[in-house]
Design an enzyme around this catalytic site. Structure first.
Site, PDB file in Angstrom:
ATOM      1  N   GLY A 355      -4.801  -6.248   2.412  1.00 48.58           N
ATOM      2  CA  GLY A 355      -3.425  -6.697   2.292  1.00 48.58           C
ATOM      3  C   GLY A 355      -2.954  -6.655   0.855  1.00 48.58           C
ATOM      4  O   GLY A 355      -3.751  -6.460  -0.071  1.00 48.58           O
ATOM      5  N   PRO A 357      -1.462  -7.921  -2.867  1.00 53.19           N
ATOM      6  CA  PRO A 357      -1.892  -9.027  -3.722  1.00 53.19           C
ATOM      7  C   PRO A 357      -1.127 -10.315  -3.415  1.00 53.19           C
ATOM      8  O   PRO A 357       0.069 -10.281  -3.095  1.00 53.19           O
ATOM      9  CB  PRO A 357      -1.583  -8.528  -5.135  1.00 53.19           C
ATOM     10  N   GLY A 358      -1.828 -11.423  -3.516  1.00 54.15           N
ATOM     11  CA  GLY A 358      -1.182 -12.724  -3.408  1.00 54.15           C
ATOM     12  C   GLY A 358      -0.988 -13.253  -2.015  1.00 54.15           C
ATOM     13  O   GLY A 358      -0.298 -14.259  -1.833  1.00 54.15           O
ATOM     14  N   VAL A 359      -1.593 -12.624  -0.984  1.00 51.51           N
ATOM     15  CA  VAL A 359      -1.401 -13.123   0.374  1.00 51.51           C
ATOM     16  C   VAL A 359      -2.526 -14.054   0.815  1.00 51.51           C
ATOM     17  O   VAL A 359      -2.496 -14.572   1.925  1.00 51.51           O
ATOM     18  CB  VAL A 359      -1.264 -11.953   1.381  1.00 51.51           C
ATOM     19  N   LYS A 361      -6.234 -13.464   0.369  1.00 52.26           N
ATOM     20  CA  LYS A 361      -7.489 -12.881   0.851  1.00 52.26           C
ATOM     21  C   LYS A 361      -8.699 -13.613   0.273  1.00 52.26           C
ATOM     22  O   LYS A 361      -9.616 -13.993   0.997  1.00 52.26           O
ATOM     23  CB  LYS A 361      -7.537 -11.396   0.471  1.00 52.26           C
ATOM     24  N   THR A 362      -8.687 -13.817  -1.041  1.00 51.23           N
ATOM     25  CA  THR A 362      -9.826 -14.473  -1.691  1.00 51.23           C
ATOM     26  C   THR A 362      -9.945 -15.929  -1.258  1.00 51.23           C
ATOM     27  O   THR A 362     -11.043 -16.425  -0.974  1.00 51.23           O
ATOM     28  CB  THR A 362      -9.672 -14.384  -3.220  1.00 51.23           C
ATOM     29  N   SER A 676       6.430   9.815   6.215  1.00 53.46           N
ATOM     30  CA  SER A 676       7.291   8.851   6.902  1.00 53.46           C
ATOM     31  C   SER A 676       8.739   8.893   6.426  1.00 53.46           C
ATOM     32  O   SER A 676       9.598   8.251   7.035  1.00 53.46           O
ATOM     33  CB  SER A 676       6.740   7.435   6.734  1.00 53.46           C
ATOM     34  N   LYS A 719       6.846  -2.551   6.481  1.00 49.76           N
ATOM     35  CA  LYS A 719       8.158  -1.943   6.256  1.00 49.76           C
ATOM     36  C   LYS A 719       9.273  -2.804   6.845  1.00 49.76           C
ATOM     37  O   LYS A 719      10.334  -2.980   6.223  1.00 49.76           O
ATOM     38  CB  LYS A 719       8.193  -0.542   6.865  1.00 49.76           C
TER      39      LYS A 719
END
Length: 795
Positions: A355, A357-359, A361-362, A676, A719
């Site tokens: 995903g 950055p900043g969502v 994960k870590t 796309s 999107k």
């Protein structure tokens, strides 16, 4: 020396040294009182009283109470150095002095003393016998020393003054300071010589033992023994003293090896290395390498595991407390925990969180470790380009170290931690090796039970470790490595989710970090929403957190100044954060013919992009700019071919071969590629030639084929979220992507009108209200009246 000089003569305190009459000794002087004493003595005949200090280990300035009351009157023969860095003085003892009183005056210690002559209570016969005994013992001691002492033996043989010889021997004898002071204070020459002979006899016996040890070693000495001479010397001393059974460092290693719980194969290797360490000794350059290796073997948790109690309800609560939203990911994690609970020794899959950055994960990895009650270890793989970083270096190299996997297990202290491999997509390959290939063994549940680190060189069981990897994109992860992991997508947050996260998680955290309380600062919902929509445009919440930190700093200044509570409203944001960076109402911009809003996927989440087209007189040439990749250029060629097939219908009478086309995608510094954008390129060209503007609140994505079909694309959720953030109200998506909308939050789908298409004719119908006529051999479109813009193109 006159009587006046003996009154309050400067005193030079010395440590670990007793100066005897007739002997010359170099002394380094550095303390302020000692320096002043040397200066005063140099100005008054160079006579100084040298007295030993009782507490030799004390590094502070010596006080009169620490000095003995018998010293030596000495003459300063040489002075070198300066007052700032200290003096190096050579002094020669002249006579024994008995001190009656000390005082501190003129910056140094002074003393009142009187000459204390020795009592010569020996007749000529006894004196001669003692002189010969002293000479003989001194020669025997010199003979036992490992250095060349022939000149000293000749010096001793030539001395006939018993008193001077006793002082000379006492000065050079290796005995404690107290014993030397005792010899100085003995007034009787006979008693001093007899006491000195006792001390010299003990010294001779000690040297004889050392000589025997040297002789014993010389018979055994070979090349290996020479390298370990200090070690064998120590062992020989312990044998003579009967201390051979004393616990040593090597025995400590043996005890640690027994207690480490190693497998038999590993324990055998450790004991072999310990035996080699005992053979080569600590003086060998290789000894520290073996010690470091044994320390690692003993420190690794071979059989130590954390006791985990998997409680799904508790785990669900931890995940919900730490993260808002991400319901799909939480559900998958709970399913994984349920399998672990049912099958305790099962080898679960390796999870890969992908995903922008900043969502979170870590932090998800940390929450999993917290829910399982395990230790958490994070290893960052970003920029790693040497496979030795994963597998370790072989011990033959200087500075060799174990790899990051073994180091992380050692830090955890348990063999079943949650191990997060962060930024696995940023592992790079170089001439030094391929770290991604080294990770294949680590992340394969069928192989990692016998993971072999090059430094460790014995197998270590990683099957109990729960590995979690994170990445921003899958494109850079090699296929074999990706095949070993189960991919879980974490896309961006919606505006409502960001509002909840900012209000309930980020803002309290920033208040605490900036020393503010909820009573001192509050942020209105409208202001927080404005920050989300007009100051940030990201999939995660890191930029939102930074802006909240900036708001907290601005408020902190006001709180300190006014000492009151402050509520941040929408009108205060420009003062605190500056002008708004993003216009939420992107869709309200006026759009000229030939401009279309497209949708793109990036590792940071979805983005909108504008496709601009222009026409000018020329020779039918097509120019494409905006740093587009080959696939995107091919999409532009397909779009142009399709539009040219309809030009007689869109713009009757247009001579295309007399026009040049220019297609540009802004943000030219950013590379762009992928199929796309085909739908958007087609619509932009059709808009340009027909003279009709595309609704600025409409965005689209989809691949096109030369026969006019619209093909599905990836990244639909990202999107659609990007379109929602940008204020788009209508979307055109491929029909076969309809099933991908299940992952899009309901609030986002409700705010958008989505048209699903299968052919380019449907695209142009929804976007431009144009009719796409089928093209067949021999078919000619009917004559139509072109719009004003198209007429201008003809001209």
């Amino acid at each position: 020396m006159s009587v006046d000089v003996r009154n309050w003569i400067p005193v030079l305190p010395v440590r670990n040294l007793v100066v005897f009459p007739g002997t010359a000794v170099p002394v380094r002087v550095g303390r302020p009182k000692s320096i002043q004493a040397v200066k005063d003595a140099a100005e008054n005949g160079k006579w100084i009283l040298v007295v030993a200090a009782k507490e030799a280990e004390d590094e502070k300035e010596v006080t009169p109470s620490q000095l003995y009351h018998v010293g030596t009157l000495a003459k300063i023969e040489k002075i070198r150095g300066n007052e700032k860095e200290g003096f190096q003085v050579l002094i020669r003892g002249e006579s024994r002095e008995k001190i009656s009183e000390y005082k501190v005056e003129g910056g140094c210690i002074r003393a009142k003393s009187e000459l204390w002559p020795e009592k010569n209570d020996l007749d000529e016969r006894v004196s001669g016998a003692l002189l010969q005994s002293l000479k003989q013992t001194a020669k025997e001691i010199l003979g036992l020393l490992p250095t060349d002492t022939r000149q000293l033996e000749e010096l001793v043989s030539g001395l006939e003054d018993l008193s001077f010889l006793s002082y000379l021997c006492a000065a050079n004898l290796e005995i404690p300071l107290e014993k030397k002071q005792e010899l100085l204070e003995i007034n009787s020459l006979k008693d001093r010589v007899l006491t000195l002979l006792d001390q010299m006899t003990l010294q001779k016996a000690s040297l004889q033992v050392q000589s025997e040890i040297r002789d014993r070693l010389s018979n055994k000495m070979g090349k290996v023994q020479r390298e370990a001479i200090l070690r064998q010397h120590l062992n020989a001393i312990k044998e003579e003293l009967g201390e051979g059974d004393e616990t040593t460092a090597n025995e400590s290693y043996r005890k640690r090896i027994d207690e480490a719980g190693m497998p038999e194969e590993v324990k055998k290797t450790a004991l072999e290395e310990l035996k080699r360490l005992e053979t080569i000794g600590s003086n060998s350059p290789e000894s520290h390498v073996i010690r470091n290796y044994l320390d690692l073997l003993c420190a690794l948790p071979w059989s130590k595991s954390s006791e985990e109690k998997i409680d799904l309800d508790a785990a669900r609560k931890v995940l919900n407390d730490d993260h808002y939203g991400l319901d799909k990911i939480k559900k998958r994690i709970l399913q994984h925990l349920a399998v672990m609970k049912l099958k305790e020794k099962g080898r679960g899959p390796i999870l890969l969180f992908v995903g922008p950055p900043g969502v979170g994960k870590t932090s998800l990895g940390q929450s999993i470790a917290k829910a399982l009650g395990r230790k958490f270890v994070r290893g960052s793989l970003g920029g790693v380009r040497d496979d030795a970083e994963i597998r370790g270096h072989r011990r033959t190299y200087i500075g060799a170290m174990p790899g990051r996997i073994i180091q992380g297990i050692k830090r955890a202290g348990e063999n079943n931690p949650v191990f997060l491999l962060d930024e696995i997509d940023k592992v790079s390959r170089s001439f030094q090796g391929d770290p991604a290939s080294a990770l294949l063994e680590v992340l394969d549940p069928e192989q990692n039970s016998n993971f072999l680190d090059h430094y460790l060189d014995v197998p270590f069981d990683l099957s109990k470790v729960m590995f979690i990897a994170t990445a921003n994109t899958l494109d850079t992860i090699p296929g074999p490595l990706l095949d070993r992991m189960e991919v879980i997508d974490l896309s961006g947050y919606t505006t409502a989710e960001k509002l909840h996260i900012g209000k309930n998680h980020l803002l309290p955290k920033q208040l605490k970090e900036h020393g503010l309380t909820a009573e001192q600062m509050t942020v209105g919902d409208e202001a927080l929403l404005r920050i989300i929509t007009h100051y940030t445009r990201e999939a995660g919440v890191r930029e939102l957190q930074r802006h909240l930190g900036a708001v907290c700093r601005a408020v902190a200044e006001k709180v300190v100044t006014s000492n009151g509570s402050i509520r941040v409203e929408r009108a205060d944001l420009e003062e605190m954060l500056g002008p708004e960076r993003f216009l939420h109402e992107v869709a309200e911009r006026l759009s000229a013919p030939g401009v279309v809003t497209g949708l793109a996927w990036t590792p940071q989440g979805g983005e909108i992009l504008f496709i601009e087209t222009g026409v000018m007189p020329g020779t039918g040439r097509l120019t494409i700019t905006g740093q587009l990749g080959d696939v995107m250029k091919e999409s532009a060629q397909i779009a142009l071919s399709l539009v040219r097939s309809q030009l007689p219908h869109f713009v009757p009478g247009l001579e295309y071969e007399k026009k040049d086309l220019h297609i540009h995608v802004p943000s030219g510094a950013i590379p762009k590629d992928g199929p796309s954008a085909g739908v958007a390129l087609l619509t932009a060209l059709a808009s340009l030639f027909s003279g009709k503007s595309v609704d600025s609140k409409l965005a689209m994505t989809g691949e096109i084929t030369l026969r006019g079909a619209v093909m599905p694309v990836g990244g639909i959720r990202e999107k659609v979220m990007a379109a929602h953030r940008a204020g788009i109200e209508r979307l055109i998506l491929p029909k076969r992507n309809e099933r991908d909308l299940k992952d899009v939050p309901e609030e986002v789908k409700e705010a958008l009108k989505i048209e699903f298409v299968e052919t380019v004719s449907e695209v142009l119908k929804h976007a431009l209200d144009l009719r796409w006529l089928p093209t067949t051999p021999g078919w000619h479109p009917p004559e139509q009246t072109a719009p004003a813009v198209a007429r201008g193109l003809k001209e």
